[in-house]
Design an enzyme around this catalytic site. Structure first.
Site, PDB file in Angstrom:
ATOM      1  N   LYS A 137       1.071   4.104  -2.832  1.00 22.61           N
ATOM      2  CA  LYS A 137       0.621   5.456  -2.498  1.00 22.61           C
ATOM      3  C   LYS A 137       1.724   6.485  -2.715  1.00 22.61           C
ATOM      4  O   LYS A 137       1.463   7.609  -3.155  1.00 22.61           O
ATOM      5  CB  LYS A 137       0.128   5.505  -1.049  1.00 22.61           C
ATOM      6  CG  LYS A 137      -1.176   4.749  -0.810  1.00 22.61           C
ATOM      7  CD  LYS A 137      -2.300   5.235  -1.731  1.00 22.61           C
ATOM      8  CE  LYS A 137      -3.687   4.823  -1.255  1.00 22.61           C
ATOM      9  NZ  LYS A 137      -4.730   5.180  -2.239  1.00 22.61           N
ATOM     10  N   TYR A 158       0.840  -1.211   0.000  1.00 24.50           N
ATOM     11  CA  TYR A 158       0.000   0.000   0.000  1.00 24.50           C
ATOM     12  C   TYR A 158       0.872   1.257   0.000  1.00 24.50           C
ATOM     13  O   TYR A 158       0.637   2.198  -0.771  1.00 24.50           O
ATOM     14  CB  TYR A 158      -0.874  -0.063   1.249  1.00 24.50           C
ATOM     15  CG  TYR A 158      -1.930   0.996   1.393  1.00 24.50           C
ATOM     16  CD1 TYR A 158      -3.044   1.029   0.561  1.00 24.50           C
ATOM     17  CD2 TYR A 158      -1.844   1.951   2.408  1.00 24.50           C
ATOM     18  CE1 TYR A 158      -4.042   1.979   0.732  1.00 24.50           C
ATOM     19  CE2 TYR A 158      -2.832   2.898   2.585  1.00 24.50           C
ATOM     20  CZ  TYR A 158      -3.930   2.916   1.740  1.00 24.50           C
ATOM     21  OH  TYR A 158      -4.913   3.853   1.913  1.00 24.50           O
TER      22      TYR A 158
HETATM   23  P1  NAI Z   1     -13.820   2.047   0.355  1.00 27.30           P
HETATM   24  O1  NAI Z   1     -13.472   0.610   0.373  1.00 27.30           O
HETATM   25  O2  NAI Z   1     -15.087   2.467   1.000  1.00 27.30           O
HETATM   26  O3  NAI Z   1     -13.819   2.611  -1.131  1.00 27.30           O
HETATM   27  C1  NAI Z   1     -12.971   2.150  -2.134  1.00 27.30           C
HETATM   28  C2  NAI Z   1     -13.824   1.840  -3.339  1.00 27.30           C
HETATM   29  O4  NAI Z   1     -12.964   1.477  -4.429  1.00 27.30           O
HETATM   30  C3  NAI Z   1     -14.776   0.669  -3.095  1.00 27.30           C
HETATM   31  O5  NAI Z   1     -16.108   1.074  -3.342  1.00 27.30           O
HETATM   32  C4  NAI Z   1     -14.288  -0.394  -4.074  1.00 27.30           C
HETATM   33  O6  NAI Z   1     -15.335  -1.194  -4.611  1.00 27.30           O
HETATM   34  C5  NAI Z   1     -13.615   0.438  -5.140  1.00 27.30           C
HETATM   35  N1  NAI Z   1     -12.619  -0.325  -5.904  1.00 27.30           N
HETATM   36  C6  NAI Z   1     -11.691  -1.172  -5.413  1.00 27.30           C
HETATM   37  N2  NAI Z   1     -10.967  -1.688  -6.416  1.00 27.30           N
HETATM   38  C7  NAI Z   1     -11.433  -1.156  -7.564  1.00 27.30           C
HETATM   39  C8  NAI Z   1     -11.087  -1.292  -8.924  1.00 27.30           C
HETATM   40  N3  NAI Z   1     -10.088  -2.117  -9.307  1.00 27.30           N
HETATM   41  N4  NAI Z   1     -11.758  -0.573  -9.851  1.00 27.30           N
HETATM   42  C9  NAI Z   1     -12.765   0.252  -9.482  1.00 27.30           C
HETATM   43  N5  NAI Z   1     -13.167   0.400  -8.199  1.00 27.30           N
HETATM   44  C10 NAI Z   1     -12.501  -0.290  -7.247  1.00 27.30           C
HETATM   45  O7  NAI Z   1     -12.576   2.814   1.047  1.00 27.30           O
HETATM   46  P2  NAI Z   1     -12.244   4.379   1.230  1.00 27.30           P
HETATM   47  O8  NAI Z   1     -11.695   4.515   2.592  1.00 27.30           O
HETATM   48  O9  NAI Z   1     -13.361   5.222   0.804  1.00 27.30           O
HETATM   49  O10 NAI Z   1     -11.001   4.543   0.227  1.00 27.30           O
HETATM   50  C11 NAI Z   1     -10.947   5.473  -0.819  1.00 27.30           C
HETATM   51  C12 NAI Z   1      -9.497   5.804  -1.100  1.00 27.30           C
HETATM   52  O11 NAI Z   1      -8.946   6.531   0.001  1.00 27.30           O
HETATM   53  C13 NAI Z   1      -8.594   4.590  -1.297  1.00 27.30           C
HETATM   54  O12 NAI Z   1      -7.671   4.857  -2.326  1.00 27.30           O
HETATM   55  C14 NAI Z   1      -7.882   4.474   0.036  1.00 27.30           C
HETATM   56  O13 NAI Z   1      -6.638   3.817  -0.078  1.00 27.30           O
HETATM   57  C15 NAI Z   1      -7.719   5.941   0.383  1.00 27.30           C
HETATM   58  N6  NAI Z   1      -7.458   6.194   1.781  1.00 27.30           N
HETATM   59  C16 NAI Z   1      -8.447   6.029   2.705  1.00 27.30           C
HETATM   60  C17 NAI Z   1      -8.185   6.310   4.024  1.00 27.30           C
HETATM   61  C18 NAI Z   1      -9.225   6.221   5.076  1.00 27.30           C
HETATM   62  O14 NAI Z   1      -8.940   6.608   6.230  1.00 27.30           O
HETATM   63  N7  NAI Z   1     -10.442   5.784   4.748  1.00 27.30           N
HETATM   64  C19 NAI Z   1      -6.817   6.683   4.489  1.00 27.30           C
HETATM   65  C20 NAI Z   1      -5.905   6.891   3.432  1.00 27.30           C
HETATM   66  C21 NAI Z   1      -6.213   6.634   2.134  1.00 27.30           C
END
Ligand code: NAI
Length: 291
Positions: free
Chosen positions: A170, A166
């Protein structure tokens, strides 16, 4: 200064079927943007797919009087990225905004991390952002306008136990955004990175009772500013979460210069380390040549 709106702007948001992406989609749609809600609909570790995640967000936007279309392609292939941007072009005629947000997790310590888990994270987060941004950038360059946001993480910039895959992906996005900003400068394409922290399905297991402080809604206004026409910033990194908004930067300190004409020894390096590592002053280089 008036309200910030996105009328006639077309925004592609990857991974917008839930979590942060969903909150961006709702926020921008409420202010007039036409949204491509992309989501593969798999599990947090990237298994499976399900069109219902993207469909539900599109339905919610339409119920509120907004305009949106679903796309279910994975960002993790070049064809998927092309199809996501083609959905924007076929449905709305163009693309103005790309928010690279799709993401998965497969944590394991360095010695236990499988090559497959490492590859999977690079494919979704890093290559996925490239595969989606490249076709969008072609359109943006042609029209002389674009706004791109990449989603990094504190784990990527500062490191976190068990997240080698990750963190590598990132941090790679920081480099991708820097080049997007530099190559986009003369076409009014602005590119920035956010490092969010929010309660979503990715983090609910680790946040526990503190979760309420970390509502995803704190992130959306910052992202919305970065993809607005009024955004003057590019090539930046913003740390966002729990109501705090701050800048993260990659800087270069002046360091120590070896005497002209002399190649220093390993002992010279040892003896000068307090100067070499000093951050008493620093500069934020505009690019590699500047650095
Ligand atoms: P989440 O799991 O709710 O949302 C991620 C979404 O990406 C999901 O709906 C999933 O179905 C979709 N996804 C996964 N692989 C995919 C693909 N190959 N093609 C299209 N869609 C795909 O998680 P969240 O927390 O909303 O994450 C959003 C972004 O923020 C991610 O990149 C995560 O790494 C980043 N992030 C989140 C943090 C947090 O505290 N929630 C902290 C740091 C970064």
């Amino acid at each position: 200064m008036g309200d910030i709106r996105y009328d006639d702007r077309v925004a592609v948001i990857t991974g917008a079927g839930g979590g942060l992406g969903r909150s961006y989609a709702l926020y921008l749609a409420a202010r007039g943007a036409k949204i491509v809600v992309n989501d593969l609909g798999g599990s947090t570790d990237g298994q499976g797919n399900d069109s219902r995640a993207a469909d539900a967000v599109v339905a919610q936007i339409r119920d509120l009087g907004g305009v949106a279309v679903a796309n279910y392609d994975s960002v993790a292939t070049a064809q998927g990225g092309e199809r996501i941007i083609q959905t924007a072009i076929d449905t709305f005629g163009t693309v103005d905004i790309v928010i690279n947000n799709a993401g998965i997790l497969r944590d394991a310590s360095l010695v236990k991390m499988s090559a497959e888990s490492f590859d999977a994270l690079i494919d979704v987060h890093l290559k996925g952002a490239f595969y989606v941004t490249q076709p969008a950038f072609r359109v943006m360059k042609e029209k002389g306008y674009g706004r791109v946001v990449y989603t990094a993480s504190g784990a990527g910039l500062f490191g976190n136990f068990g997240q080698a895959n990750y963190a590598a992906a990132k941090m790679g996005l920081v480099g991708l955004s820097s080049v997007t900003a530099i190559e986009g400068a003369k076409y009014n394409i602005k590119s920035n990175v956010i490092t969010p922290i929010a309660r979503t399905r990715l983090t609910e297991g680790v946040m526990g009772a503190t979760g309420e402080m970390f509502a995803p809604e704190y992130i959306a206004p910052m992202v919305a500013y970065l993809v607005s026409e009024s955004c003057e910033y590019t090539h930046e990194i913003f740390n966002v979460g729990a109501g705090r908004y701050s800048r993260i930067f990659v800087a270069s300190a002046p360091g120590w210069n070896a005497p002209a004409g002399a190649t220093p020894s390993v002992e010279d390096i040892r003896d000068q380390l307090s100067i070499i590592t000093s951050t008493a002053s620093y500069k934020i280089p505009a690019n590699a040549v500047d650095a």
